[in-house]
Enzyme design. Structure first.
Site: not given
Length: 615
Positions: A311, A288, A292, A290, A586, A79-80, A452, A447
């Site tokens: 992540n 990480m 995380s 916006c 974010g 993911n990020c 969005e 989390y």
């Protein structure tokens, strides 16, 4: 289950729920449409053939949301992440057929960073962060200074040498930061979008770090192009620390003043309060992407390590639905919450199982060239980068406000019992987090989802199922994460006092926002909020009106209408002659063509009316 042909038809016909799912993807372009088309196919195949049947069903009916189905699990991407930029620049790296050596100037270093960002963003689906970029780049700016000094010693009078070196080095830094900004904003990754990249900075106190900080902020204030529009990326996160830049006597207080000016004019930078971040996370680092965040983690040398960690994905729980279904019965609510958490568990464990199939050659920039810090050989097991709680996987939630509204009414924020109820929800989810982290040796993080499109999706599905419920589904959206009801007018100080408790429980992802009128001539007002926040919250964003109309010259807040955003002075809503920038869960975005909340509300109300008429 939604058939592939129907999904592709909705994409071709530009269904807003498909093409507007991501605020920073321009669905008019071929590159983005190609990515969206691949995403529709990947999502359809994943729901039909890959996900466990009960997880796929729960996603489709809206009990949970399996994020980023257009990428994962069809391809087992991460993911990020926090890119290990420092290690990659110092040790060199390989991209494609090129072996890249350590840079010898700040201009080359920033050019390499852009290439790294492009490749990392194309090899995962979430945001990436270059943390403490001012401190990382300082040594390369020093290389520039040494070169200018060597030249100056030959051609410049001795009494003018220091000024010459400083002037030339400042210009190099300015040019490098401006190039970095422009190149990121003109870059398209293989995902059909500008990379979701964050720059963390602000703590460096040496000469060149300070120059870099100022150059980043001045470049953002200046804006892009002829109209000096607000840059959407990179997201800027400015770190504030007492003794460094908090008070007038601190060495970097002048940079803080520049950051305040930038935030009033461009909404960025967000701020990261050092001491509260350490208190919540165990050590200091930028998010990480916006929002995380990684927990503190020590390597085999006993050193805290953050850069190079990542992540593995998010699955989000629909909290309002649980409250609606249990009709305000507390015992039934807790029972159903536990049942739904088993769905979250199964979905996240499936994410882990898919990641186990990855080999280093699938994403060389991540696994072999140092973006994830450790450089693997092609036969190494990538899980070694994620196990021992080095990586996170996230259990998200949405709609604490609506869930509490079912039990305590729409104005519950001032009711201590109601707030305790919402905190208890997170405490219960955290119990599962601890258990699963021990079971799987990967850190399950709680989390506060940046929802969005999910604020709309969950509410739309629940409206179709339960009808228009006052203050819950009738709004057309669910409240993002733990935020105070956006319909209520509260001061920034009241909002921060209300929200400050939640990140201690949901430390895997969080951000606070405060809304302001136009502040370009009153930075002291913003500084008062920033200073107040220091001992209250870790991570704070500024939402201020910065829209511009190029027809009449208006600057401020555009009107929100059902067809988009409109200049309140002349009525202009032509996307080619306005610059509308809004915070989108974010990141900033240019949402001129996106349906507004009012527009979605009308659409949902009409759909529900039609549904009831067919009963």
């Amino acid at each position: 289950m939604l058939k592939l042909e129907e999904s592709l038809s909705r994409l071709i016909n530009k269904d807003p729920t498909v093409v507007n799912e991501n605020a920073n993807k321009d669905s008019e372009t071929f590159t983005t449409m190609r990515d969206l088309t691949a995403g529709v196919v990947s999502k359809s195949y994943a729901l039909e053939h890959l996900l466990p049947k009960h997880v796929a069903a729960a996603h489709l009916n809206g009990d949970i949301h399996f994020h980023d189905l257009d990428y994962h699990p069809f391809q087992p991407l991460t993911n990020c992440c926090l890119i290990d930029i420092k290690g990659m620049l110092e040790k060199g790296f390989e991209i494609g057929n090129a072996q890249v050596e350590s840079p010898k100037s700040i201009q080359t270093a920033t050019a390499q960073i852009v290439q790294i960002i492009a490749n990392v963003s194309s090899s995962q689906y979430g945001g990436c962060t270059v943390d403490r970029i001012d401190e990382v780049l300082s040594q390369y700016a020093e290389c520039n200074a040494r070169k200018h000094r060597e030249i100056g010693e030959k051609f410049v009078y001795p009494e003018q040498l220091d000024d010459y070196v400083r002037t030339q080095t400042e210009k190099d830094i300015k040019d490098a930061m401006q190039s970095l900004e422009y190149e990121i904003n003109t870059l398209y990754t293989s995902n059909g979008q500008t990379p979701f990249v964050t720059l963390g900075f602000g703590l460096g106190t040496d000469t060149y770090s300070r120059m870099i900080q100022k150059a980043i902020l001045k470049t953002r204030i200046q804006g892009l192009g002829h109209h000096h529009v607000t840059a959407i990326f990179p997201k800027l996160v400015y770190s504030i620390k007492k003794g460094v830049n908090f008070a007038p006597e601190d060495i970097n207080y002048d940079v803080k003043q520049l950051a305040l000016e930038c935030s009033t004019k461009r909404m960025y930078p967000d701020i990261l309060n050092y001491d509260k971040t350490v208190e919540i996370l165990g050590d200091f680092k930028a998010p990480m992407g916006c929002r995380s965040f990684l927990p503190a983690w020590q390597n085999e040398k006993g050193e805290n390590e953050n850069s190079g960690r990542c992540n593995l994905g998010v699955v989000t729980l629909n909290l309002p639905r649980i409250a609606i279904e249990t009709e305000g019965d507390p015992a039934a609510f807790w029972r159903l919450l536990d049942e739904r958490m088993t769905l979250i568990h199964d979905a996240l464990v499936y994410r882990i199982e898919r990641i186990q199939s990855v080999i280093p050659n699938n994403a060389p920039i991540l696994y072999k060239s140092g973006a994830f810090h450790n450089r693997l050989k092609e036969d190494d097991n990538v899980m070694e980068l994620f196990k021992h709680k080095r990586a996170t996987i996230s259990m998200g939630y949405i709609g604490l406000y609506e869930a509490a509204t079912v039990f305590y009414g729409p104005n519950w924020e001032t009711n201590p019992e109601a707030k305790t109820f919402t905190l208890d929800i997170l405490r219960r989810m955290k119990d599962f987090q601890y258990q699963w982290t021990d079971d799987y040796d990967i850190f399950f993080s709680l989390y506060s989802t940046p929802s969005e499109s999910l604020t709309d999706r969950f509410c739309r599905l629940d409206t179709e199922r339960f009808g228009l419920i006052p203050n819950i589904t009738d709004k057309g959206y669910y409240q993002n994460s733990f935020h105070y009801d956006v319909r209520k007018a509260v001061s920034p100080f009241e909002k921060l006092d209300f929200e400050k408790d939640y990140p201690f429980l949901a430390s895997g992802g969080y951000i606070h926002y405060c809304e302001y009128p136009k502040l370009t001539h009153n930075t002291k007002a913003l500084e008062a909020v920033w200073d107040y926040s220091y001992d209250k919250v870790s991570y704070l964003g500024t939402n201020a009106p910065i829209d511009k109309c190029y027809e009449c010259g208006f600057e401020g807040d555009f009107k929100t209408t059902a067809h988009g955003y409109e200049c309140p002075h002349c009525g202009n809503h032509d996307p080619d002659t306005v610059d509308v920038v809004k915070r989108t869960c974010g990141y900033l975005g240019n949402p001129v063509q996106r349906p507004t909340i009012e527009g979605r509300h009308k659409e949902i109300a009409a759909r529900v009316k039609h549904m009831k008429g067919n009963e």
